[in-house]
Design a protein around this motif. Structure first.
Motif, PDB file in Angstrom:
ATOM      1  N   UNK A 151       0.836  -1.191   0.000  1.00  0.00           N
ATOM      2  CA  UNK A 151       0.000   0.000   0.000  1.00  0.00           C
ATOM      3  C   UNK A 151       0.881   1.255   0.000  1.00  0.00           C
ATOM      4  N   UNK A 152       0.354   2.285  -0.610  1.00  0.00           N
ATOM      5  CA  UNK A 152       1.034   3.586  -0.634  1.00  0.00           C
ATOM      6  C   UNK A 152       0.080   4.648  -0.110  1.00  0.00           C
ATOM      7  N   UNK A 153       0.646   5.637   0.504  1.00  0.00           N
ATOM      8  CA  UNK A 153      -0.155   6.749   1.019  1.00  0.00           C
ATOM      9  C   UNK A 153       0.113   7.990   0.167  1.00  0.00           C
ATOM     10  N   UNK A 154      -0.821   8.938   0.184  1.00  0.00           N
ATOM     11  CA  UNK A 154      -0.589  10.159  -0.592  1.00  0.00           C
ATOM     12  C   UNK A 154       0.772  10.777  -0.272  1.00  0.00           C
ATOM     13  N   UNK A 155       1.383  11.254  -1.295  1.00  0.00           N
ATOM     14  CA  UNK A 155       2.711  11.865  -1.244  1.00  0.00           C
ATOM     15  C   UNK A 155       3.857  10.869  -1.212  1.00  0.00           C
ATOM     16  N   UNK A 156       3.547   9.620  -1.071  1.00  0.00           N
ATOM     17  CA  UNK A 156       4.620   8.615  -1.204  1.00  0.00           C
ATOM     18  C   UNK A 156       5.140   8.653  -2.641  1.00  0.00           C
ATOM     19  N   UNK A 157       6.423   8.453  -2.758  1.00  0.00           N
ATOM     20  CA  UNK A 157       6.980   8.337  -4.102  1.00  0.00           C
ATOM     21  C   UNK A 157       7.252   6.870  -4.389  1.00  0.00           C
ATOM     22  N   UNK A 158       6.804   6.448  -5.518  1.00  0.00           N
ATOM     23  CA  UNK A 158       7.090   5.058  -5.904  1.00  0.00           C
ATOM     24  C   UNK A 158       8.464   5.094  -6.567  1.00  0.00           C
ATOM     25  N   UNK A 159       9.431   5.011  -5.706  1.00  0.00           N
ATOM     26  CA  UNK A 159      10.791   5.443  -6.056  1.00  0.00           C
ATOM     27  C   UNK A 159      11.351   4.756  -7.300  1.00  0.00           C
TER      28      UNK A 159
END
Ligand SMILES: C[S@@+](CC[C@H](N)C(=O)[O-])C[C@H]1O[C@@H](n2cnc3c(N)ncnc32)[C@H](O)[C@@H]1O
Length: 819
Positions: A151-159
């Protein structure tokens, strides 16, 4: 930078199409005439496993990759600057395999399915023609998407989901568009459909130009209510999450308001489908497609991009929609695939079983994930070094957990069965012997770095897999067999794989199951069960005990229905070497054995025995049938020889008996399974030659036998170790075949039918006693076991019981010439 499109074609082929997909696919390429590169995919897989997955050393991986001849050839003419660009692009593709990447590629059939659906609803012939064209818009090219692995949260970068950007000049942009438009028009005209080159162009609002997007991020699809957005930094593009993304959800971005025709009326995203907009509303009035004009910034060429605030507004609106990853998963179901529809036990995607009667537990995605990462989807932290298969994974795994948080390192269904029976590990000693490789591994001491078990009575983790499952007690069929339960659904797939001859590394870890094994009658009765639960009504996450559903299709026989009598692989006669057993009376149809095709019953002893007894000694069923037919018409000399030797009543007179030859079967270690996988690839006759020659070396030589001595009886071959190596209940001399449930189950036996000799085990003792220079023939004493004289000796010794061999059959059964 101009080389980048070519580099991207090359690298997507090497590091994606053939590496991650099996059979390999061809993703969209900038060069419409691109032909896949030829290379050894195992080498690439090794590089990825060792340096990227295990060591996480991308620099090393890139340098090793660049040493490959095919890569050297590709970069041979590049300038240093171009090489640098190439290296960074390799790096982008490799990073996608890092355990921490957090995303993966997957095939999506959304666009194709949507087009096919429209096609089905179109009655107008002219319209249908155009729609048919669109349905095959990308022939030979596979559409991919990018799925979140966590899961990712807002503002996370999918690096690590990045791409290189190449600004297109206006002329280049127009040329590309013009080319694509003309090609489409031509395609519609002449009925051909060719891949286009405008699949990866995006508009940059800041730079006010079109850009070519190349690298892993180019596989991110458009959605009108996206969950991520492109972020540009220099010539590189990264992905930023703008609303919460769940695991297994597709990562989408917003390409532009008019990307898919004006007002995106050809957009096929999930949001458009949900609101019946875009492509899904195309049969309704065009006015229904509306876009919030106030948030658009129209570009000169007619394309528009929403402002960031507009995108975020759309995202927050999307956040209110309850979207299910299942919606996306539904589009992973290949509309063209045949076979029963199943749900993957690991990721719960729906898929069609490629095999009619042997239903795989997992979808192709989970299978290939395991092959690459050597651990279950979505985990990417293998327990053992996937490149070396060593047992030192734990420290690294722990380190990875510390680096990335424990959530990502958790195996989804790692269920350890705690059985307090300390004697079980002794009971299961026999399965360990089945594979020498396993034996070594199990016997090897626990790694230094691994902490000693706290409980002195606790068994090593590696042995727990052999323990009995407490819920095995309901295995009605297995309960009949009282011996060590090395098979059956309590057994490790490792054991099953080793037992049935699957090569090391090809085996899968069997999923623990809490399902009780249904009785045979229930199995038969449940042949037509299984109504598919609509994906929308399916709960999030999988209920722990949900059985796999198989949807019976009217057009095809249910997979678990009893097979017609002709299709049920009943045990065949063992081989042409042994005298055929007396024909058994045909069993009445009511008692015909039913091969279980689902649930734990599939791997029960009786089911396995039933399945595998369909083939004989490593041959395919067809070959076995042919051999039987051949044997019924002509008894081969080898058969005669064997019969005569085994039927020899006199005791063996050996002057110097070799110790190994007198070993009892139970003393003999079991190289059986380890040698079996390789055996079919060897020259057909070589094992036989070794056996025969070794046996001949046991017969007295001329120096040891006085002339005129009575003819010594032929030494009997050691009997096959069925009594001790096979579990109780399994018929002796099971065929050695690969792939119990890994792959297609059909070992390629490329021998022509005339050479379908049964695979023979070469006992190490025999190889040792093999004499390189065969003893000269003794006058009056036939050389029974040399290949050249085998047929004559056998014919002479068995002349009373078998007809003399015909020349053709002699050549058929002839073995490789002795050196
Ligand atoms: C940047 S690529 C995305 C990855 C693409 N699926 C692939 O496999 O190469 C853009 C292409 O994907 C397809 N695509 C992506 N999103 C779409 C959507 N919402 N509707 C229709 N086609 C879409 C179109 O063919 C488009 O040209």
């Amino acid at each position: 930078m101009d080389e980048l499109p070519g580099d991207d074609d090359f690298l997507s082929c090497m590091l994606l199409d053939s590496l991650e997909f099996e059979p390999s696919i061809v993703t969209h390429k900038m060069n419409p005439h691109f032909r896949p590169v030829r290379f050894d995919r195992d080498t690439i897989a090794q590089i990825i496993r060792r340096h990227v997955i295990w060591e996480r050393d991308i620099t090393k991986a890139v340098s090793v990759f660049n040493e490959l001849p095919v890569v050297r050839k590709h970069v041979a003419r590049k300038t240093p600057a171009q090489r640098q660009v190439f290296d960074s692009h390799v790096q982008r593709y490799m990073q996608a395999y890092l355990p921490t990447a957090g995303f993966e590629y997957a095939v999506t059939y959304r666009y194709r399915v949507a087009r096919l659906r429209r096609l089905a609803h179109i009655e107008d012939a002219a319209q249908a023609e155009t729609a048919r064209y669109h349905a095959h818009l990308s022939p030979g090219r596979t559409d991919l998407c990018v799925l979140a692995l966590r899961s990712f949260q807002p503002d996370d970068t999918i690096t690590f989901c990045t791409a290189a950007l190449k600004d297109l000049t206006r002329a280049e942009d127009e040329a590309l568009r013009e080319e694509a438009a003309q090609a489409r028009a031509a395609d519609v005209r002449d009925g051909h459909v060719r891949p286009q080159r405008d699949f990866s162009i995006i508009r940059s609002s800041s730079r006010k130009c079109s850009q070519l997007l190349l690298g892993p991020a180019r596989f991110i699809n458009h959605d009108c209510q996206p969950n991520a957005e492109f972020r540009r930094s220099g010539n590189q593009l990264t992905i930023r999450c703008i609303r919460p993304i769940k695991r297994n959800e597709e990562i989408t971005t917003y390409y532009g308001d008019n990307y898919f025709e004006l007002g995106n009326k050809e957009c096929m995203c999930a949001t458009c489908e949900k609101y019946q907009r875009g492509f899904f509303a195309s049969h309704v009035a065009d006015e229904s497609v509306s876009t919030p004009a106030s948030t658009e910034s129209t570009l000169e060429d007619g394309r528009t991009l929403r402002s960031r605030s507009a995108r975020e507004a759309a995202a927050s609106q999307a956040a209110q929609i309850v979207t299910s990853p299942d919606d996306m998963i539904a589009y992973q179901l290949n509309p063209d695939a045949q076979g029963p529809e199943c749900e993957c036990l690991t990721c719960h995607a729906l898929f069609r079983a490629p095999e009619k009667w042997w239903t795989p537990d997992e979808c192709a995605r989970c299978e290939r994930h395991y092959k690459l990462f050597k651990c279950d989807w979505p985990g990417r932290y293998p327990k053992e070094n996937p490149a070396e298969q060593t047992t030192i994974a734990r420290p690294l795994k722990r380190r990875a957990a510390m680096e990335n948080g424990s959530t990502t390192t958790k195996r989804p269904r790692a269920k350890t069965v705690q059985t307090p029976e300390p004697t079980v590990s002794q009971d299961i000693s026999s399965p360990v012997k089945l594979s020498p490789v396993r034996e070594c591994r199990e016997a090897s001491p626990v790694s230094d770095t691994e902490p000693p078990p706290k409980d002195p009575h606790a068994r090593p983790r590696s042995l727990r897999r052999f323990e009995l499952h407490s819920d095995d007690s309901d295995d009605a069929l297995d309960a009949i067999h009282l011996g060590p339960r090395i098979l059956g659904h309590g057994a490790s797939t490792d054991v099953l794989a080793s037992y049935w001859g699957a090569p090391e590394g090809e085996r899968r870890v069997r999923r623990p199951t809490t399902m009780g094994m249904p009785l045979a009658s229930e199995r038969i009765a449940s042949a037509h069960v299984t109504k598919r639960v609509p994906s929308s009504s399916r709960p999030q996450g999988r209920p722990a005990k949900a059985p796999r559903r198989i949807v019976s299709e009217p057009s095809e026989r249910s997979v678990s229905a009893p097979l017609p009598k002709t299709e049920v692989p009943t045990p065949s006669p063992r081989s042409s070497l042994s005298p055929p057993p007396p024909p058994s009376p045909p069993s009445p149809p009511t008692t015909a054995p039913v091969i279980a095709t689902k649930g734990p019953a599939r791997t029960s002893i009786s089911n396995l025995a039933l399945f595998w007894s369909g083939g004989v000694e490593g041959r395919t069923r067809q070959q076995a049938k042919k051999a039987q037919a051949l044997a019924s018409t002509t008894q081969s000399p080898r058969t005669s020889a064997r019969v005569s030797r085994t039927a020899s009543p006199a005791p063996v007179t050996v002057v110097k008996p070799e110790p190994p030859s007198s070993r009892s079967v139970s003393d003999v270690p079991l190289p059986l399974r380890s040698s079996s996988p390789a055996a079919p690839a060897k020259p057909v006759a070589s094992p036989l030659v070794k056996v025969e020659r070794s046996a001949s070396s046991l017969s007295p030589g001329p120096s040891e036998m006085p002339s005129g001595a009575p003819q010594p009886p032929l030494p009997a071959l050691p009997p096959r170790p069925t009594a001790t190596s096979l579990p109780p209940g399994v018929p002796p001399r099971q065929p050695l075949r690969r792939n119990l449930r890994w792959g297609n189950g059909k070992t390629s036996m490329s021998r022509p039918p005339t050479q379908t000799m049964p695979m023979r085990v070469v006992w190490p003792s025999m190889v040792k006693t093999e004499s390189l220079s065969p003893a000269p023939p003794i006058p009056g004493v036939p050389r029974p076991l040399s290949s050249s004289s085998a047929s004559s000796s056998s014919s002479s010794s068995s002349s009373t019981t078998s007809p003399p061999p015909q020349p053709s059959s002699a050549s058929h059964t002839s073995t490789a010439p002795l050196p």
